[in-house]
Design a protein around this motif. Structure first.
Motif, PDB file in Angstrom:
ATOM      1  N   LEU A  56       0.817  -1.213   0.000  1.00 38.65           N
ATOM      2  CA  LEU A  56       0.000   0.000   0.000  1.00 38.65           C
ATOM      3  C   LEU A  56       0.859   1.277   0.000  1.00 38.65           C
ATOM      4  CD1 LEU A  56      -2.847   1.145  -0.121  1.00 38.65           C
ATOM      5  CD2 LEU A  56      -3.011   0.861   2.365  1.00 38.65           C
ATOM      6  N   LEU A  61       1.201   4.163  -2.941  1.00 41.83           N
ATOM      7  CA  LEU A  61       1.013   5.596  -2.694  1.00 41.83           C
ATOM      8  C   LEU A  61       2.189   6.438  -3.184  1.00 41.83           C
ATOM      9  CD1 LEU A  61      -0.719   5.596   0.790  1.00 41.83           C
ATOM     10  CD2 LEU A  61      -1.725   6.330  -1.367  1.00 41.83           C
ATOM     11  N   ILE A  77       1.787  12.899   1.422  1.00 41.31           N
ATOM     12  CA  ILE A  77       0.535  12.145   1.389  1.00 41.31           C
ATOM     13  C   ILE A  77       0.317  11.524   2.754  1.00 41.31           C
ATOM     14  CG2 ILE A  77      -0.698  10.170   0.385  1.00 41.31           C
ATOM     15  CD1 ILE A  77       0.751  10.642  -2.219  1.00 41.31           C
ATOM     16  N   GLU A  78      -0.820  11.864   3.359  1.00 38.48           N
ATOM     17  CA  GLU A  78      -1.177  11.228   4.619  1.00 38.48           C
ATOM     18  C   GLU A  78      -2.456  10.445   4.403  1.00 38.48           C
ATOM     19  OE1 GLU A  78      -1.816  13.775   7.965  1.00 38.48           O
ATOM     20  OE2 GLU A  78      -2.482  12.083   9.198  1.00 38.48           O
ATOM     21  N   MET A  79      -2.390   9.165   4.642  1.00 35.10           N
ATOM     22  CA  MET A  79      -3.545   8.302   4.417  1.00 35.10           C
ATOM     23  C   MET A  79      -3.926   7.628   5.714  1.00 35.10           C
ATOM     24  SD  MET A  79      -3.922   4.758   2.607  1.00 35.10           S
ATOM     25  CE  MET A  79      -3.890   4.219   4.306  1.00 35.10           C
ATOM     26  N   VAL A  80      -5.199   7.656   6.057  1.00 42.31           N
ATOM     27  CA  VAL A  80      -5.658   7.012   7.275  1.00 42.31           C
ATOM     28  C   VAL A  80      -6.796   6.057   6.950  1.00 42.31           C
ATOM     29  CG1 VAL A  80      -6.631   7.365   9.574  1.00 42.31           C
ATOM     30  CG2 VAL A  80      -5.062   9.050   8.629  1.00 42.31           C
ATOM     31  N   ILE A  81      -6.743   4.876   7.524  1.00 41.94           N
ATOM     32  CA  ILE A  81      -7.886   3.957   7.469  1.00 41.94           C
ATOM     33  C   ILE A  81      -8.401   3.842   8.894  1.00 41.94           C
ATOM     34  CG2 ILE A  81      -8.681   1.621   6.916  1.00 41.94           C
ATOM     35  CD1 ILE A  81      -6.405   1.419   4.894  1.00 41.94           C
ATOM     36  N   PRO A  82      -9.468   4.612   9.201  1.00 42.63           N
ATOM     37  CA  PRO A  82      -9.974   4.610  10.587  1.00 42.63           C
ATOM     38  C   PRO A  82     -10.442   3.211  10.971  1.00 42.63           C
ATOM     39  CG  PRO A  82     -11.041   6.329   9.245  1.00 42.63           C
ATOM     40  CD  PRO A  82     -10.296   5.444   8.310  1.00 42.63           C
ATOM     41  N   ILE A 129      -7.555  -2.273   9.382  1.00 41.96           N
ATOM     42  CA  ILE A 129      -8.015  -3.464   8.676  1.00 41.96           C
ATOM     43  C   ILE A 129      -7.744  -4.675   9.547  1.00 41.96           C
ATOM     44  CG2 ILE A 129      -7.609  -4.939   6.664  1.00 41.96           C
ATOM     45  CD1 ILE A 129      -6.955  -2.417   5.075  1.00 41.96           C
TER      46      ILE A 129
END
Lengths: 337, 337
Positions: free
Chosen positions: A147, A151, A287-292, A295
């Protein structure tokens, strides 16, 4: 609507993740034709029963891998332990039988650093036997490697990569809680978990990312620490007294030219608040990506395996990693309701 | 530390994105050996000057593609217009010269739906000439297709996919603001933008995702609407009176068995607050991913092109899309400072 080909599969190892894989592949209309396990409780039973399905699959769990390989499945799924040294003979047996393998063995996700000799031998044997081998899962195999690499696609440059995984272990199964030392005293934690326990895969992810970005890692720093209860904790499965261990924090930092380039951080303990997966790419752009919520690991690892089947069957021979294949996809399984 | 091979590249089209590609590939130590444009202002000048580099590259901008192809670059990068019909002859000329092509033409990102005949012919010709063709960019090519497909990797099933891209057009260049109708009256917007203007790529992304997940789309609904100023807006480049257009909202919804399965939403207008890219996978598990601020389009498209070069060179012959290749990566460009 399901255009996926019906494939024949066999399974090595019917632990919790193996059982998940049985269910998902069955949902996807693949056909199980063989299974093998070392547990006398499972041998001789029907795979569907052992995996907790509602129905039998007409597949007897065997004790001998040779027997299973003679049936010539399209692909073998291997889900036993984390150590490549331990699983090496099993994987090699599949390769010599000329059958593609996907394994959840964490050390196989990117084995070229920790086990370069074994990796090269596997790759050689795979090419010789025209077979593809892949190690995958959600971590390693996705969250901290595939992932973040994906990105970087729109990036001009990457100066630093941070990946954080924060898991509330209270929501996870017992073996996971034991793996992270929940309920232990600090002394027990130091004796068992710090000495080779905990989560396996940070180094594999770190080196896969570094290889993917063509950077050389000079050295790596690793840490593993208990998270200790400051008040009694009553969990879903276990309770933990004050002063005992709720879980752990693990991290691995990769350095290049004396600068930290990659930082991977794994926190899993009972009662962790705001669980999430987070990627921060410090580069051009940021780039800051968060999956609250994050998973869920076990189910996601099963999905990564099953969702990689078509890519592995289509891949060139050799030992491949997730960065070498097209992205895995939840293929043939969209529900319209 | 840069293990990337030094490659020879030629460019077709030196617009803003082409110029960005020149810079980034130059940063990455690739070698520009040819360039072609139709603009008399650019022809005869040095590519470095035309692309806004600080230095000359020793490459004269030509008016004839044939001349550029005779130099046999390792790969041609093509960055002209959105329409596949318009660029088809240019791409085909590269293919016949036996040279791999990466193009930013939006309709080439996944051409099998809107231009199935052209796509099949390109694929056929590419295979015949042992050449790979890829259409890519940040959108289509990443945000609404490759990235959501990647996120389905850990999923057991996907019931619905929503992707939202929200851009503050005030931060973007003039041509982008014109493309989304900023400053127009509503009548002008309806006449020009609604009739074939605006962002190109939603359908390409939608069908790439559907294909990747093996679902059949029965029909698609598309919409395009102006966002109108309710108060005077003073922007960085232009000002817009009350009642005039600030930009647009576009969307495409894909249906399967009468249920909406994929919803792609693109909003770009002057003064849009909280710009972000957001993916919501309603499935097993639910995955919500947010990139606060969003990824800047032009620079990111240039990066997607340059970061895909090695994958294209290594790919089998044919017309490929992003879902068919390993993930693009910011390869050979980590800075340690």
């Amino acid at each position: 609507m399901n255009r996926a080909k019906r494939l024949s599969l066999s399974l090595i190892g019917i632990g919790p993740i193996g059982a998940s894989i049985v269910k998902l592949a069955h949902n996807r209309k693949h056909q199980w034709i063989g299974a093998v396990d070392i547990d006398p409780q499972k041998i001789g039973k029907d795979l569907g029963q052992v995996a907790g399905l509602n129905s039998k699959l007409g597949v007897r769990v065997e004790s001998s891998l040779e027997q299973v390989l003679q049936q010539k499945p399209d692909l073998v799924i291997h889900s036993t332990v984390s150590s490549l040294e331990k699983v090496y003979p099993q994987i090699l047996e599949c390769v010599h039988a000329g059958i593609d393998v996907i394994s959840t063995t964490e050390e196989l996700a990117y084995p070229y650093q920790r086990h370069n000799e074994l990796a090269k031998r596997l790759d050689q044997q795979a090419r010789k036997n025209n077979v593809t081998i892949l190690g995958t899962g959600v971590n390693p195999g996705f969250l901290m490697d595939l992932l973040p690499l994906t990105l970087t696609g729109p990036c001009w440059e990457v100066r630093h990569l941070l990946v954080e995984r924060r898991i509330d272990a209270d929501l996870r199964r017992g073996p996971f809680q034991r793996k992270i030392g929940a309920g232990l005293s600090i002394e027990e934690f130091n004796r068992t978990i710090s000495a080779g326990g905990g989560h396996v895969g940070l180094l594999e992810s770190l080196y896969m990312v570094a290889d993917g970005l063509s950077i050389t890692i000079d050295h790596v720093e690793e840490s593993i620490e208990p998270v200790v209860a400051t008040a009694p904790f009553t969990g879903r499965l276990i309770s933990v007294d004050t002063g005992k261990v709720l879980g752990l924090r693990q991290s691995a930092q990769g350095y290049s030219n004396e600068h930290e380039i990659i930082s991977l951080s794994f926190a899993a303990f009972l009662g962790l608040e705001n669980p999430a997966d987070r990627i921060v790419l410090n580069g051009e752009p940021m780039i800051e990506m968060v999956i609250p919520g994050g998973i869920h690991g076990d189910a996601a690892t099963a999905a990564m395996v099953v969702n990689s089947i078509h890519n592995v069957l289509a891949a060139s021979a050799g030992l491949v990693t997730m960065k070498d294949l097209p992205v895995p996809r939840a293929m043939g399984r969209i529900c319209n309701h």
